[in-house]
Scaffold this active site. Sequence first.
Site, PDB file in Angstrom:
ATOM      1  N   CYS A 137      -7.452   0.088   2.257  1.00  0.00           N
ATOM      2  CA  CYS A 137      -7.247   0.288   0.127  1.00  0.00           C
ATOM      3  C   CYS A 137      -7.213   1.388   0.057  1.00  0.00           C
ATOM      4  O   CYS A 137      -7.747   2.624   0.111  1.00  0.00           O
ATOM      5  CB  CYS A 137      -8.640  -0.478   1.243  1.00  0.00           C
ATOM      6  SG  CYS A 137      -9.082  -0.946  -1.249  1.00  0.00           S
TER       7      CYS A 137
ATOM      8  N   CYS B 102     -10.565   2.021  -0.915  1.00  0.00           N
ATOM      9  CA  CYS B 102     -12.240   2.435  -0.362  1.00  0.00           C
ATOM     10  C   CYS B 102     -11.796   3.053   1.094  1.00  0.00           C
ATOM     11  O   CYS B 102     -12.330   3.262   1.508  1.00  0.00           O
ATOM     12  CB  CYS B 102     -12.881   1.648  -0.113  1.00  0.00           C
ATOM     13  SG  CYS B 102     -12.594   0.229   1.072  1.00  0.00           S
TER      14      CYS B 102
ATOM     15  N   CYS C  78      -9.939  -6.786  -0.107  1.00  0.00           N
ATOM     16  CA  CYS C  78     -10.305  -5.702   0.688  1.00  0.00           C
ATOM     17  C   CYS C  78     -12.349  -6.032   1.172  1.00  0.00           C
ATOM     18  O   CYS C  78     -13.002  -6.661   0.410  1.00  0.00           O
ATOM     19  CB  CYS C  78     -10.838  -4.537  -0.347  1.00  0.00           C
ATOM     20  SG  CYS C  78     -11.655  -3.625   1.366  1.00  0.00           S
TER      21      CYS C  78
ATOM     22  N   CYS D  85     -14.741  -3.112  -0.199  1.00  0.00           N
ATOM     23  CA  CYS D  85     -14.892  -3.000  -2.022  1.00  0.00           C
ATOM     24  C   CYS D  85     -14.168  -4.284  -3.057  1.00  0.00           C
ATOM     25  O   CYS D  85     -15.050  -3.737  -4.248  1.00  0.00           O
ATOM     26  CB  CYS D  85     -14.404  -1.725  -2.098  1.00  0.00           C
ATOM     27  SG  CYS D  85     -12.351  -2.043  -2.747  1.00  0.00           S
TER      28      CYS D  85
ATOM     29  N   CYS E  87       1.318 -11.244   0.783  1.00  0.00           N
ATOM     30  CA  CYS E  87       1.797 -10.556  -0.145  1.00  0.00           C
ATOM     31  C   CYS E  87       1.078  -9.984  -0.807  1.00  0.00           C
ATOM     32  O   CYS E  87      -0.145 -10.540  -1.362  1.00  0.00           O
ATOM     33  CB  CYS E  87       2.648 -12.279  -0.523  1.00  0.00           C
ATOM     34  SG  CYS E  87       3.269 -11.648  -2.012  1.00  0.00           S
TER      35      CYS E  87
END
Length: 136
Positions: free
Chosen positions: A8, A11, A57, A60, A87
């Site tokens: 991510c 984070c 995510c 976060c 995707c």
Amino acid sequence: FRDGTYRCAGCDTPLFTSSSKFHSGTGWPSYASALPGVEVEDVNPVQANLLGAEIRCGTCGGHLGDVFNDGFIYVNTPAFVTGKRFCVDGAALIFRPDGGVDSGEEDVYGDLPPKPSGKKDLPDFLSPPKIVPRDG
């Protein structure tokens, strides 16, 4: 594809492995499966099959993209086995090669290649305007 983990950008949570990445022809980075750091929106089966579901995510809450149940159409890819196509917006990811800093390879941010070392001048049209102070 190089070996490593897609994380991510918000984070640094691990989200996808390079072994699950495949070329879908959609123009978006596509993965056949996700790591536990990916949270999938809970939608009814009809919506999941026709429109997909949002993925975020799990740490976060950052929007990553969508997951679709059309992996079976990507023959000879990992998605054919899982039946899923994650995707993902490339700007939401950081690719960290296996071995990390010790491998000598830099992280790749989004869809951009690593920045070249050393200072590179911008073309004139991208340079900020020169500020000419006024005489007092």
